[in-house]
Design a protein around this motif. Structure first.
Motif, short mmCIF file in Angstrom:
data_model
loop_
_atom_site.label_atom_id
_atom_site.label_comp_id
_atom_site.label_asym_id
_atom_site.label_seq_id
_atom_site.Cartn_x
_atom_site.Cartn_y
_atom_site.Cartn_z
N GLY A 1 0.79 -1.22 0.00
CA GLY A 1 0.00 0.00 0.00
C GLY A 1 0.83 1.27 0.00
N GLY A 2 2.15 1.13 -0.09
CA GLY A 2 3.02 2.30 -0.02
C GLY A 2 3.67 2.61 -1.35
N PHE B 1 7.81 12.56 -1.44
CA PHE B 1 6.75 12.26 -0.49
C PHE B 1 6.62 10.75 -0.30
N ARG B 2 6.40 10.34 0.95
CA ARG B 2 6.05 8.95 1.25
C ARG B 2 4.53 8.88 1.24
N VAL B 3 4.00 7.95 0.46
CA VAL B 3 2.56 7.78 0.34
C VAL B 3 2.20 6.41 0.92
N GLN B 4 1.22 6.40 1.82
CA GLN B 4 0.80 5.13 2.43
C GLN B 4 -0.72 5.06 2.43
N ALA B 5 -1.24 4.13 1.64
CA ALA B 5 -2.68 3.93 1.59
C ALA B 5 -3.15 3.29 2.90
N ALA B 6 -4.29 3.74 3.39
CA ALA B 6 -4.88 3.12 4.57
C ALA B 6 -5.44 1.75 4.18
N SER B 7 -5.25 0.79 5.03
CA SER B 7 -5.79 -0.56 4.77
C SER B 7 -7.30 -0.51 4.73
N ARG B 8 -7.86 -1.25 3.84
CA ARG B 8 -9.33 -1.32 3.75
C ARG B 8 -9.82 -2.24 4.86
N PRO B 9 -10.68 -1.74 5.74
CA PRO B 9 -11.20 -2.59 6.80
C PRO B 9 -11.97 -3.78 6.23
N GLN C 1 -7.77 7.89 1.30
CA GLN C 1 -7.67 7.18 2.57
C GLN C 1 -6.21 6.78 2.76
N GLY C 2 -5.50 7.53 3.59
CA GLY C 2 -4.10 7.25 3.83
C GLY C 2 -3.37 8.54 4.19
N THR C 3 -2.04 8.48 4.05
CA THR C 3 -1.23 9.63 4.41
C THR C 3 -0.21 9.94 3.32
#
Length: 162
Positions: A74-75, A102-110, A122-124
């Motif tokens: 996800g990164g 930039f470091r991109v990190q997708a939030a895990s899908r619940p 959804q992420g940072t």
């Protein structure tokens, strides 16, 4: 396409290959005897070498493929370059450009899905590096190649074992 635009495109290909961790694509942008060196800022106008230089496109490809950490699940990374200063003198050119990584990190899908009302990315996204690319190029058989590339980092940079 103008020489300046072709040269700017070389840097665009360079940063995309870095973000994809594609050593073959990045190495192809350099001559066999190109010198690539990374530096950390030591003061307003000073830099010190971070590691020994890489010599040639094959060394660049090897470094990308073997020394750069893979992105986590996800990164990814995303380079931005700006304020390209390009000087062309016949078949030689010099380019200096600012960059931010930039470091991109997708939030895990619940497992149960996104919460009701969730919207947008959804992420940072976090800035992790900045500095200047200071690059010398040579036109060989009608194609611009990098012959010297100095990565001038704004912050101290540590490479384990070096």
């Amino acid at each position: 396409m103008s020489d300046e635009r072709e040269i700017q495109e070389i840097l665009a290909r360079y940063v995309r290959a870095t973000d994809r961790r594609d050593g073959k694509a990045q190495g192809a942008l350099f001559t066999e005897d190109a010198v690539v060196q990374s530096f950390s800022r030591t003061g307003p106008d000073g830099y010190e070498a971070v590691a020994p230089p890489l010599i040639g496109g094959a060394a660049v490809a090897y470094a990308v493929d073997n020394y750069m950490a893979p992105h986590p699940a996800g990164g990814s990374s995303h380079h931005m370059t700006a304020d390209h200063l390009i000087e062309v003198d016949g078949d030689r050119a010099h380019m200096n450009a600012q960059f931010v990584v930039f470091r991109v990190q997708a939030a895990s899908r619940p497992e149960t899905g996104r919460p009701t009302g969730a919207f947008g990315a959804q992420g940072t996204v976090q800035p992790i590096e900045s500095g200047y690319y200071d690059t010398d190029l040579l036109r060989i058989d009608g194609e611009w190649k990098i012959v010297g590339h100095r990565i001038q980092l704004d912050m101290p940079y540590v490479i384990p074992g070096v």
